[in-house]
Write a protein that holds these residues in place. Structure first.
Motif, short mmCIF file in Angstrom:
data_model
loop_
_atom_site.label_atom_id
_atom_site.label_comp_id
_atom_site.label_asym_id
_atom_site.label_seq_id
_atom_site.Cartn_x
_atom_site.Cartn_y
_atom_site.Cartn_z
N LEU A 148 20.40 47.39 16.31
CA LEU A 148 20.66 47.85 17.68
C LEU A 148 19.90 49.15 17.88
O LEU A 148 19.80 49.96 16.95
N THR A 149 19.38 49.35 19.08
CA THR A 149 18.61 50.55 19.41
C THR A 149 19.13 51.17 20.69
O THR A 149 19.40 50.46 21.67
N GLN A 152 16.57 55.48 26.50
CA GLN A 152 17.15 56.09 27.69
C GLN A 152 17.04 55.25 28.97
O GLN A 152 17.89 55.35 29.84
N ASP A 153 16.01 54.45 29.12
CA ASP A 153 15.80 53.75 30.39
C ASP A 153 14.74 52.68 30.18
O ASP A 153 14.16 52.56 29.09
N GLU A 154 14.45 51.90 31.23
CA GLU A 154 13.52 50.78 31.10
C GLU A 154 12.11 51.24 30.75
O GLU A 154 11.41 50.58 29.99
N ARG A 168 13.44 43.97 23.14
CA ARG A 168 14.16 44.58 24.26
C ARG A 168 15.62 44.14 24.29
O ARG A 168 16.51 44.93 24.67
N ALA A 169 15.91 42.92 23.90
CA ALA A 169 17.29 42.41 23.96
C ALA A 169 18.22 43.18 23.04
O ALA A 169 19.43 43.19 23.27
N ALA A 170 17.68 43.82 22.01
CA ALA A 170 18.51 44.58 21.08
C ALA A 170 18.52 46.07 21.42
O ALA A 170 18.86 46.89 20.57
N MET A 171 18.15 46.42 22.66
CA MET A 171 18.16 47.82 23.10
C MET A 171 19.25 48.04 24.13
O MET A 171 19.45 47.21 25.02
N ALA A 172 19.94 49.17 24.01
CA ALA A 172 20.92 49.62 24.99
C ALA A 172 20.37 50.85 25.69
O ALA A 172 19.82 51.74 25.03
#
Length: 385
Positions: A148-149, A152-154, A168-172
Motif C-alpha cells: 500500500l502507498t 498526496q493527490d492524482e 495506482r490501484a494500491a495508492m491512497a
C-alpha cells in the motif's frame, strides 16, 4: 496485543510533517501503538497527534540506503534484539521516501510484515545521478514488496507510478495538511519582530533554499508597495554565509527574519499572525528533491495547507497545482514574473476577506485530511494478518 505501526522516517524534525501527526492520531483512536524511527530529532512530548507521542527512537544508520545483508546487519546492530522482537509484533512497517522504504525493507527481512510506502519526495528515474543510484535501486527493490502507498493527490500519484512502477490501484490519496483546528487571534510575529500594525505581513515558512527562490527574494520585495513586509520563519538561519545573506535581505527594510521555530502546537498562532502566505516554489537542479519533485508539487505543501486552514490568501509561483486549484478557488494569485508580485499583493489586499473565505473553502473541500486519512487507515487494517 495492540497492533504496532512502525514508521521509518529518515529525516530530523518529524513533528513538522502534518501527515505523520494525522496518522498517529487516527491510529491511536483505533487502538494502535505507533513507533517512530527517525534521524536524530528529539520529538519527545506533544507534537505527533492526539494519540500522544509514539515511542521515539533515533538509531537510523547514516549514509546511503543500499540493499543487501550489510543494511540488515547495520539495522540489527543499531536497533538491538528487543526492538527487533517488537518489529515482529502484529502490525505494519511504513517507510518514508526512498531511503526510509529501503531501511524498512531491511528491518522487515525476518518479520515479513506488510510493507507500506509513505511518499513525500519523489526520486524521478531521469534525475538519478551517481549519488542517488544506490538509493534508487534500493527503492525499486523494496517496491516489489509494497502492499500500500500513501501519496498526496492524482498529480503526484501519476508521477510516483512513473518513477517506481507502483500500481495506482494500491495508492491512497491523502493531502499533506494539518487536521482542522480553531484559528486563534494572534499577533505572534508582530510582537516577536516589532512589526508596526499598519504593515501587512507576507509569511514564508520552511527551508531557505534555491527551490524556495531564496536568491530572488531581494528583487521580489523591491517590487512591493512599502506597506508589505516579508517574514522568513525558518530553522535554517545559521552559518556565516546564510547569516550574511539574511542580513542583506533585512537591510532592505522589507524583510524580517524569525529564526526560532515555534513548537508544532503553536503553528496555528504563527500562521494566524500573518496577512498573506508566500509560496515561491521553483524547480532547480540542486538536489533530487528540488527539480521534477517540485514541478509536480501537487497537494504536498504543508505550508500552503496550513495557510489555507487559517484563511491566508496565497501568493504563489507558476506551478501547475496553483494554476489548477486557484482557478477553482480564488484563494490566491499566481505570478510568472517577479515584477508582478507587488501588484498581485495589492490586489489581494483590496479584497482580502473574499480571498480569505476562498482559502478556507480550498482547505475544507480539497485539503481537509480527516476522511482520506481514515480511508487509508481502513486499508492499513485490512493488511493485518
Amino acid at each position: 496485543m495492540r497492533p504496532l505501526a512502525r514508521v521509518v522516517y529518515p529525516y530530523p524534525h518529524p513533528d513538522s510533517n502534518p501527515t505523520l501527526a494525522n496518522l498517529a492520531a487516527e491510529l491511536g483512536r483505533r487502538g494502535w501503538d505507533v513507533e517512530l524511527l527517525c534521524a536524530g530529532a528529539d520529538v519527545r512530548g506533544p507534537g505527533l497527534g492526539a494519540a500522544g507521542p509514539p515511542g521515539v527512537l533515533n538509531p537510523l544508520p547514516r549514509g546511503g540506503a543500499g540493499p543487501g545483508a550489510r543494511l540488515a546487519d547495520r539495522l540489527r546492530r543499531a536497533l538491538g534484539p528487543a526492538l527487533l522482537a517488537r518489529a515482529r509484533r502484529r502490525g505494519v512497517l511504513l517507510g518514508v521516501d526512498p531511503r526510509g522504504l529501503a531501511l524498512a525493507r531491511g528491518l522487515n527481512a525476518r518479520a515479513r510484515l506488510p510493507l507500506v510506502y509513505l511518499s513525500f519526495e519523489i526520486l524521478f528515474r531521469e534525475e538519478v545521478g551517481p549519488a542517488e543510484a544506490g538509493m534508487k535501486a534500493a527503492e525499486l527493490a523494496a517496491c516489489a514488496d509494497v502492499a500500500l502507498t500513501l501519496v498526496q493527490d492524482e498529480e503526484r500519484a501519476a508521477a510516483l507510478a512513473g518513477a517506481t512502477g507502483l500500481p495506482r490501484a494500491a495508492m491512497a490519496l491523502v493531502p499533506n495538511a494539518p487536521a482542522p483546528e480553531p484559528v486563534p487571534q494572534s499577533d505572534l510575529l508582530r510582537r516577536r519582530l516589532g512589526i508596526a500594525p499598519e504593515r501587512r505581513i507576507v509569511l514564508y515558512t520552511g527551508s531557505l533554499a534555491g527551490w524556495a527562490s531564496l536568491h530572488l527574494l531581494r528583487e521580489m520585495v523591491g517590487h512591493w508597495p512599502g506597506e508589505f513586509v516579508l517574514v522568513l520563519h525558518s530553522r535554517a538561519a545559521s552559518g556565516p554565509r546564510m547569516r550574511a545573506w539574511l542580513d542583506s535581505l533585512r537591510a532592505t527594510g522589507r524583510v524580517e527574519i524569525s529564526p526560532d521555530p515555534v513548537p508544532a502546537a503553536e503553528l496555528g498562532a504563527l500562521y494566524a499572525s500573518a496577512d498573506f502566505l508566500l509560496a515561491p516554489y521553483m524547480p532547480v537542479p540542486d538536489d533530487w528533491t528540488s527539480c521534477a519533485n517540485i514541478a509536480h508539487l501537487g497537494l504536498s505543501s504543508g505550508k500552503v495547507a496550513h495557510a489555507a486552514l487559517c484563511g491566508l490568501p496565497i501568493l504563489a509561483s507558476d506551478l501547475a497545482v496553483f494554476r489548477r486549484e486557484f482557478a477553482a478557488y480564488r484563494c490566491g494569485e499566481v505570478y510568472t514574473r517577479l515584477e508582478q508580485t507587488g501588484e498581485l499583493l495589492a490586489r489581494m489586499a483590496a479584497r482580502r476577506e473574499a480571498y480569505a473565505a476562498e482559502a478556507r473553502r480550498f482547505y475544507a473541500e480539497r485539503l481537509d485530511p480527516r476522511a482520506p486519512m481514515a480511508a487509508f487507515c481502513d486499508r492499513l487494517e485490512a493488511l493485518l494478518p
